[in-house]
Write a protein that holds these residues in place. Structure first.
Motif, short mmCIF file in Angstrom:
data_model
loop_
_atom_site.label_atom_id
_atom_site.label_comp_id
_atom_site.label_asym_id
_atom_site.label_seq_id
_atom_site.Cartn_x
_atom_site.Cartn_y
_atom_site.Cartn_z
N VAL A 79 -23.85 6.26 9.79
CA VAL A 79 -25.02 5.02 10.22
C VAL A 79 -24.71 4.55 11.57
O VAL A 79 -23.73 4.15 11.94
N VAL A 80 -25.88 4.71 12.42
CA VAL A 80 -25.90 4.12 13.68
C VAL A 80 -26.33 2.92 13.64
O VAL A 80 -25.70 1.81 14.55
N ARG A 81 -27.50 2.77 13.12
CA ARG A 81 -28.23 1.21 13.17
C ARG A 81 -29.01 1.35 12.00
O ARG A 81 -29.84 2.31 11.29
N VAL A 82 -29.12 -0.12 11.27
CA VAL A 82 -29.90 -0.24 10.06
C VAL A 82 -31.14 -0.76 10.40
O VAL A 82 -30.96 -1.84 11.35
N LEU A 83 -32.11 -0.70 9.69
CA LEU A 83 -33.41 -1.13 10.29
C LEU A 83 -33.96 -1.97 9.06
O LEU A 83 -35.01 -1.43 8.26
N PRO A 84 -33.70 -3.22 8.95
CA PRO A 84 -34.08 -3.99 7.64
C PRO A 84 -35.76 -4.26 7.37
O PRO A 84 -36.12 -4.17 6.19
N GLY A 85 -36.50 -4.09 8.42
CA GLY A 85 -37.72 -4.32 8.43
C GLY A 85 -38.38 -3.34 8.03
O GLY A 85 -39.59 -3.17 7.29
N MET A 86 -37.59 -1.92 8.24
CA MET A 86 -38.18 -0.53 7.53
C MET A 86 -37.51 -0.06 6.31
O MET A 86 -37.78 1.01 5.80
N GLN A 87 -36.52 -0.80 5.90
CA GLN A 87 -35.58 -0.40 4.62
C GLN A 87 -35.19 1.10 5.19
O GLN A 87 -35.33 1.87 4.23
N ALA A 88 -34.81 1.42 6.29
CA ALA A 88 -34.15 2.49 6.69
C ALA A 88 -33.04 2.34 7.65
O ALA A 88 -32.67 1.14 8.07
N ALA A 89 -32.74 3.35 7.96
CA ALA A 89 -31.46 3.64 8.87
C ALA A 89 -31.36 4.83 9.86
O ALA A 89 -31.98 5.74 9.35
N PHE A 90 -30.82 4.78 11.18
CA PHE A 90 -30.65 5.95 11.81
C PHE A 90 -29.34 6.22 11.78
O PHE A 90 -28.46 5.66 11.69
N VAL A 91 -29.00 7.60 11.44
CA VAL A 91 -27.84 8.28 11.13
C VAL A 91 -27.59 9.48 12.21
O VAL A 91 -28.52 10.37 12.54
N THR A 98 -35.15 -2.44 -6.44
CA THR A 98 -34.73 -1.86 -4.89
C THR A 98 -34.09 -2.85 -4.11
O THR A 98 -34.81 -3.74 -4.01
N PRO A 99 -33.06 -2.48 -3.90
CA PRO A 99 -32.16 -3.39 -3.37
C PRO A 99 -32.64 -3.82 -1.62
O PRO A 99 -33.34 -2.52 -1.04
N ASN A 100 -32.38 -4.63 -1.03
CA ASN A 100 -32.51 -4.37 0.55
C ASN A 100 -31.64 -3.70 1.19
O ASN A 100 -30.31 -3.40 0.75
N VAL A 101 -31.97 -2.88 2.17
CA VAL A 101 -31.18 -1.64 2.94
C VAL A 101 -29.75 -2.36 3.34
O VAL A 101 -28.80 -1.45 3.29
N HIS A 135 -34.64 6.95 4.72
CA HIS A 135 -35.23 5.54 4.18
C HIS A 135 -34.56 5.47 2.81
O HIS A 135 -34.26 6.36 2.01
N ILE A 136 -34.69 3.99 2.38
CA ILE A 136 -34.03 3.88 1.24
C ILE A 136 -34.74 4.48 0.06
O ILE A 136 -33.98 4.74 -0.96
N ASN A 137 -36.06 4.94 0.17
CA ASN A 137 -36.62 5.72 -1.00
C ASN A 137 -36.06 7.04 -1.38
O ASN A 137 -36.18 7.67 -2.15
N ASP A 138 -35.17 7.56 -0.12
CA ASP A 138 -34.45 8.86 -0.13
C ASP A 138 -32.91 8.73 -0.62
O ASP A 138 -32.36 9.73 -0.21
#
Length: 275
Positions: free
Chosen positions: A46-58, A81-84, A69-72
């Protein structure tokens, strides 16, 4: 019935002909330029977590970071569904699978819910149920397949879900058991490899055409598998020894000067089909 597989490899494409009783039955082509990343499994960071998008760059080791994305992701069952940030932190190591290839400036789309196919089955090691393709309409056949899977899955101690593919309709239990044994070996291989490699690294690459063909078509009727590339032959040796050992003595390197497809006039059949 006597079957042979002829594998012709060039820098731009790979072709496989299925020969049944001396006649070309099917032809498969894979072009090198069109092979994507979908299905590949990576040990990633994980490089960067994006809480506003519920996602991360990996980082999976490519020129652009991939998107998760958290849905995946595999989430706790029967919970909101938790916070990312509850699941991901920068620097965290993950095992991920590519769902969509890179496109333009966008990185690949990832999932942590792995999906590993075989000829008749799909194993999802983090799933929680046994499923049967909706295209199999007979309830009797669906029940037969489900009971086979549950029995064999318990025998091989395979984790998670197993989905029965449409191709399994009417297939004997022995063939399905062989498929399950292949998945068991493959999952063991994936787990073993991801423990021994650096991050980021490719853990498992979606099989190239020759390996897929051997996985899906080679059976007790296959008397010979000939490949005209020494490099691909060596890779196929490793593959069959690990996953399909019954094919070891049937796999041959074809060194002849005559093009391999000329052995059964395959090229002539291709030209006739195109006319």
């Amino acid at each position: 019935m006597s079957d042979e597989l002829l594998i012709n490899v060039t820098p731009t494409e790979t072709r496989v002909a299925l020969i049944e009783n001396g006649t070309v039955n099917e032809l498969f082509v894979e072009r090198a330029a069109k092979r994507g990343l979908v299905g590949n499994i990576y040990k990633a960071k994980v490089v960067r977590v994006l809480p506003g998008m519920q996602a991360a760059f990996v980082d999976i080791g490519l020129s652009r970071t991939a998107f998760l994305h958290i849905n995946d992701m595999v989430l706790p069952r029967n919970q909101p569904t938790p916070n990312v940030f509850e699941l991901l932190q920068p620097g965290q190591i993950l095992t991920v699978q590519v769902m969509k290839d890179m496109l333009g400036t966008k990185g690949a789309r990832l999932s942590t819910d792995l999906s590993i196919p075989s000829r008749y089955l799909v194993m999802m090691p983090y799933g929680h149920h046994t499923g049967v393709s909706q295209r199999i309409e007979s309830e009797e056949e669906r029940d037969r397949l489900r009971s086979i899977i549950e029995r064999i899955q318990a025998e091989h101690k395979l984790p998670g879900s197993v989905i029965v593919r449409t191709a399994a309709e009417g297939i004997a239990e022995e063939a399905i058991a062989q498929d399950m044994a292949y998945l068991a070996k493959l999952w063991e291989f994936i787990q073993r490899k991801q423990k021994s490699i650096v991050v980021p690294s490719l853990v498992f690459e979606e099989l190239p055409l020759p390996q897929r063909i051997i996985r899906d078509l080679a059976n007790e009727d296959t008397v010979k598998i000939q490949v005209d590339s020494r490099e691909v032959f060596q890779k196929l040796q490793e593959f069959v020894d690990e996953f399909v050992p019954t094919m070891h003595d049937r796999l041959k390197h074809y060194p002849g000067e005559c093009p391999i497809f000329d052995l059964y006039n395959v090229e002539n059949d291709i030209q006739k089909a195109l006319q």
